[in-house]
Design a protein around this motif. Structure first.
Motif: not given
Length: 194
Positions: A116, A183, A188, A190, A193
């Motif tokens: 995450s 990402g 963005n 993400d 992540v």
């Protein structure tokens, strides 16, 4: 067994690279584009093994039962691929030569990388208006790759000239998840992540 230690630098990406180093951004400042290639894998180890079990008895029946077995192993361990952080906003107000990169304002390493939050996302911010970002290419590295495949086979002699094989192949027997790059586009959802 095979081990490779390497370092691969370039100043432009090709379409066949493992990672995502990005192409050049500012045609007037190409010094920002020298960095790790997307194909830079500094550590790569490959181990292969093939063991053929001998027939363990002089008895024809036991020799037929124990002989002809083979065990094969293929292990690949390697460093993760590099990636470049991009900016979703073009602050330069120009037609850039490639994807825009943000300003890098801190260390990119996360205290404890996780799916995450693979890297320190607070280390980047959009460049000031009418400027290019100062972040270079290949500022991060994705997760390492670990894979072990196993083969178990039994060879049978049907006639003097004819042989057959019963084979089982087991992929990723250590059940290790190999993840893609995180990402890496600022702005963005993400970002950071996997």
């Amino acid at each position: 067994a095979h081990y490779t230690f390497s370092k691969f630098l370039d100043d432009a990406a090709s379409a066949t690279e493992f990672g995502d180093p990005g192409s050049y951004m500012d045609a007037y400042n190409r010094r920002l584009d020298k960095g790790l290639s997307g194909s830079d894998i500094p550590h790569r180890g490959v181990i292969t093994l093939l063991y053929s079990a001998p027939a363990l008895s002089k008895s024809r029946v036991l020799r037929a039962a124990t002989g002809g077995w083979q065990l094969g192993l293929l292990t690949i361990l390697q460093s993760g691929a590099p990636f470049t952080v991009f900016d979703s906003v073009n602050q330069s107000n120009s037609f850039s030569a490639g994807p825009m990169r943000p300003d890098r304002i801190a260390d990119t390493a996360a205290a404890s990388p996780s799916l995450s939050r693979w890297f320190n996302t607070a280390a980047f911010r959009s460049a000031a208006p009418f400027t290019f970002g100062n972040s270079s290419r290949s500022v991060g590295r994705g997760p390492a790759w670990k894979n072990v495949d196993l083969t178990l086979a039994r060879n049978f002699k049907v006639t003097e000239r004819l042989h057959t094989e019963l084979r089982g192949e087991f992929f990723n027997v250590i059940n290790h998840a190999n993840f893609d790059l995180p990402g890496h586009t600022l702005g963005n959802a993400d970002f950071g992540v996997i």
